[in-house]
Design a protein around this motif. Structure first.
Motif: not given
Length: 338
Positions: A217-236
């Motif tokens: 869960l903390r890894l996923v939170a870090e992905m969001i905070n760092k604007r990981d491409p899998r988050i940043h480029h996903d439309v939703r």
């Protein structure tokens, strides 16, 4: 207004028809902008969000339709508006401060924070992922996706499942609460929560769930905070800007065997000393002298124990007086400050 532009994918049919081991796709589209070093791959019937080079406020959404045809829709750019409070003015996309809400940023006139406002939520026992989202972008994307931020929980669940599966666990998300600017998601483990309702959860189950799901869960939170491409480029998922993991599960209590207090040690040492003294006297003295001296011995024990108890009571009363004094001083100080 939303502008519509259409572009055809650069398609290599032989490559499309064979399996792609690295992507696991058989049918896909390629989209490449002039600032891209390599083409972007979009699975058929899926979409991607592409940002203008050097400007994350302007973007477009591209869809890979059937027959490997790409359709792109240009979104309105996010307005560059500051956030104003009674104490400060924050620029667009700049870090900001909101009391009790964790990290925050100003985004087009709105504050996006890790946590909801204090009056909007109250967490029970469990492991939670708190996510702050942009209402401005939710409105922009609604015209394209026909959905809102709650619909983004499904792809976020996919990310959590993938990350936890790579660690040998099966974690999932339950939408606990939807506030003005945040989603409160409770984390569950499939094996632990299967067939168990919330009110039947034990403390051990909560602790075991935390031990298994906190790291992914903390890894996923870090992905969001760092604007990981899998988050940043996903439309939703691009709606999510900040995230925080909050653990309200009590820690297990560790009991230790402490040493006895000085008072208890002194009493027990005293009681053990008298039998030893009697034994020595029995070896060196006649019986009459031994039994004649017993009242003296036990009288001494009583006196010693009584004095020790008096000292203990005196110390306790001294502590009580000091505590009462401290409380009275605090009250006097409080009135003097007021």
């Amino acid at each position: 207004m939303t502008h519509h532009t259409y572009c055809h994918a650069r398609v290599d049919l032989p490559r499309i028809l064979r399996n792609i081991d690295t992507l696991g796709l058989t049918r896909y589209c390629e989209v490449r902008r002039q600032w891209d070093l390599r083409p972007r791959i979009i699975e058929e019937q899926e979409s991607i969000r592409i940002y203008t080079e050097g400007d994350t406020d302007c973007s477009e959404v591209c869809f890979c339709e059937r027959h490997q045809q790409v359709k792109c829709e240009v979104l309105e750019c996010v307005e560059n508006r500051p956030c104003e409070t009674g104490f400060a003015v924050y620029n667009h996309n700049a870090p900001a401060y909101q009391a009790y809400r964790g990290e925050c940023i100003c985004y087009s006139g709105d504050f996006i924070c890790m946590r909801p406002r204090a009056e909007e939520y109250q967490l029970p026992t469990g492991l939670f992922l708190l996510v702050g989202f942009s209402r401005t972008e939710e409105a922009l994307l609604r015209a394209v996706t026909r959905g809102g931020v709650v619909d983004a929980v499904i792809p976020l669940q996919t990310i959590v499942s993938t990350v936890s599966s790579n660690m040998g666990e099966e974690c999932r998300l339950d939408l606990y609460q939807h506030t003005t600017d945040n989603l409160v998601l409770q984390v569950r483990h499939f094996q632990i929560s299967s067939g168990v309702s919330n009110h039947n959860y034990t403390l051990y189950m909560f602790q075991e769930e935390r031990n298994r799901c906190e790291k992914p869960l903390r890894l996923v939170a870090e992905m969001i905070n760092k604007r990981d491409p899998r988050i940043h480029h996903d439309v939703r998922l691009s709606l999510f800007v900040l995230a925080e993991v909050i653990d309200t599960v009590p820690n297990p209590q560790h009991y230790s065997y402490s040493q006895p207090s000085p008072l208890a040690s002194g009493v027990w040492a005293c009681w053990w000393a008298w039998p030893m003294a009697l034994l020595v006297l029995g070896l060196e003295s006649p019986p009459d002298s031994i039994f004649g001296s017993l009242p003296v011995f036990f009288g001494s024990v009583g006196v010693a124990f009584g004095k020790t108890r008096e000292r203990h009571i005196l110390l306790w009363e001294t502590k009580e007086e000091s505590v009462q004094c401290s409380q009275k001083c605090d009250v006097r100080n409080a009135f003097s400050l007021a």
